[in-house]
Design a protein around this motif. Structure first.
Motif, PDB file in Angstrom:
ATOM      1  N   GLU A 297      -4.381  -7.442  13.689  1.00 27.81           N
ATOM      2  CA  GLU A 297      -2.976  -7.067  13.869  1.00 27.81           C
ATOM      3  C   GLU A 297      -2.821  -6.136  15.068  1.00 27.81           C
ATOM      4  O   GLU A 297      -1.906  -6.298  15.878  1.00 27.81           O
ATOM      5  CB  GLU A 297      -2.445  -6.408  12.593  1.00 27.81           C
ATOM      6  CG  GLU A 297      -0.958  -6.133  12.657  1.00 27.81           C
ATOM      7  CD  GLU A 297      -0.407  -5.625  11.339  1.00 27.81           C
ATOM      8  OE1 GLU A 297       0.824  -5.546  11.242  1.00 27.81           O
ATOM      9  OE2 GLU A 297      -1.187  -5.305  10.421  1.00 27.81           O
ATOM     10  N   ARG A 298      -3.725  -5.184  15.214  1.00 27.48           N
ATOM     11  CA  ARG A 298      -3.671  -4.267  16.364  1.00 27.48           C
ATOM     12  C   ARG A 298      -3.874  -5.016  17.687  1.00 27.48           C
ATOM     13  O   ARG A 298      -3.341  -4.614  18.711  1.00 27.48           O
ATOM     14  CB  ARG A 298      -4.730  -3.169  16.209  1.00 27.48           C
ATOM     15  CG  ARG A 298      -4.395  -2.144  15.158  1.00 27.48           C
ATOM     16  CD  ARG A 298      -5.313  -0.931  15.223  1.00 27.48           C
ATOM     17  NE  ARG A 298      -6.721  -1.261  15.073  1.00 27.48           N
ATOM     18  CZ  ARG A 298      -7.381  -1.357  13.920  1.00 27.48           C
ATOM     19  NH1 ARG A 298      -6.744  -1.147  12.789  1.00 27.48           N
ATOM     20  NH2 ARG A 298      -8.664  -1.646  13.893  1.00 27.48           N
TER      21      ARG A 298
ATOM     22  N   ALA B  49      -1.508 -13.488  16.084  1.00 26.32           N
ATOM     23  CA  ALA B  49      -0.438 -13.982  15.218  1.00 26.32           C
ATOM     24  C   ALA B  49      -0.901 -15.103  14.293  1.00 26.32           C
ATOM     25  O   ALA B  49      -0.424 -15.223  13.172  1.00 26.32           O
ATOM     26  CB  ALA B  49       0.732 -14.463  16.063  1.00 26.32           C
TER      27      ALA B  49
ATOM     28  N   THR C  64      -0.523 -17.940   9.569  1.00 29.68           N
ATOM     29  CA  THR C  64      -0.090 -16.689  10.186  1.00 29.68           C
ATOM     30  C   THR C  64      -0.993 -15.555   9.706  1.00 29.68           C
ATOM     31  O   THR C  64      -1.594 -15.647   8.627  1.00 29.68           O
ATOM     32  CB  THR C  64       1.372 -16.356   9.834  1.00 29.68           C
ATOM     33  OG1 THR C  64       1.458 -16.129   8.425  1.00 29.68           O
ATOM     34  CG2 THR C  64       2.315 -17.476  10.263  1.00 29.68           C
ATOM     35  N   LEU C  65      -1.050 -14.511  10.479  1.00 30.46           N
ATOM     36  CA  LEU C  65      -1.848 -13.348  10.084  1.00 30.46           C
ATOM     37  C   LEU C  65      -1.324 -12.784   8.770  1.00 30.46           C
ATOM     38  O   LEU C  65      -2.105 -12.352   7.921  1.00 30.46           O
ATOM     39  CB  LEU C  65      -1.826 -12.288  11.189  1.00 30.46           C
ATOM     40  CG  LEU C  65      -2.694 -11.057  10.956  1.00 30.46           C
ATOM     41  CD1 LEU C  65      -4.159 -11.452  10.823  1.00 30.46           C
ATOM     42  CD2 LEU C  65      -2.520 -10.059  12.072  1.00 30.46           C
ATOM     43  N   ALA C  66      -0.016 -12.822   8.560  1.00 37.00           N
ATOM     44  CA  ALA C  66       0.576 -12.314   7.316  1.00 37.00           C
ATOM     45  C   ALA C  66       0.106 -13.114   6.102  1.00 37.00           C
ATOM     46  O   ALA C  66       0.019 -12.578   4.997  1.00 37.00           O
ATOM     47  CB  ALA C  66       2.095 -12.347   7.416  1.00 37.00           C
TER      48      ALA C  66
ATOM     49  N   LEU D  81      -8.565  -7.918   9.281  1.00 38.66           N
ATOM     50  CA  LEU D  81      -7.140  -8.257   9.358  1.00 38.66           C
ATOM     51  C   LEU D  81      -6.341  -7.143  10.025  1.00 38.66           C
ATOM     52  O   LEU D  81      -5.458  -7.408  10.842  1.00 38.66           O
ATOM     53  CB  LEU D  81      -6.596  -8.576   7.963  1.00 38.66           C
ATOM     54  CG  LEU D  81      -7.204  -9.828   7.310  1.00 38.66           C
ATOM     55  CD1 LEU D  81      -6.754  -9.959   5.869  1.00 38.66           C
ATOM     56  CD2 LEU D  81      -6.889 -11.071   8.099  1.00 38.66           C
ATOM     57  N   ALA D  82      -6.669  -5.892   9.714  1.00 38.93           N
ATOM     58  CA  ALA D  82      -5.981  -4.763  10.345  1.00 38.93           C
ATOM     59  C   ALA D  82      -6.276  -4.725  11.847  1.00 38.93           C
ATOM     60  O   ALA D  82      -5.376  -4.505  12.661  1.00 38.93           O
ATOM     61  CB  ALA D  82      -6.406  -3.451   9.682  1.00 38.93           C
TER      62      ALA D  82
END
Length: 107
Positions: free
Chosen positions: A47-48, A52, A9-11, A43-44
């Motif tokens: 997210e934009r 996912a 996951t991106l998280a 990563l930022a």
């Protein structure tokens, strides 16, 4: 075995991880190329863009859990075979089990 990949996951993604494949957006535009090293900025931006999941390179492949592999094969081969195909079915199951467990031995 060589390096593999893992879909995370991106998280869970961290700066310094390497993409194992090209990363595309929803319309097929390249966001990051294969081999890109992730940074805080990447990563930022991902997210934009609503990303996912990311395929990242792993140094080594994790060994599969033999119990989970066998449990999954029980589900896949749960229907009793007819007498005419029981030998072929058993052989196929052995091949699949050896493949999933990474066994080099011939059935």
């Amino acid at each position: 075995m060589g390096a593999g990949y893992k879909l995370i996951t991106l998280a869970d993604a961290r700066p310094g991880q390497v993409l194992s494949d090209v990363l595309l957006d929803r319309v097929g535009q390249v966001l990051l190329p294969k081999g890109a090293v992730l940074s805080e900025g990447n990563l930022a931006a991902l997210e934009r863009h609503g990303v996912a999941m990311l395929p990242v390179v792993m140094d080594k492949l994790e060994a599969p859990d033999p119990a989970l592999v066998r449990e999954r094969l029980e589900r896949l081969f749960r229907h009793p075979a007819g007498e005419h195909d029981s030998t072929a079915r058993a052989r196929l199951r052995r091949y699949v089990e050896q493949y999933r467990l990474g066994s080099e031995a011939a059935p």
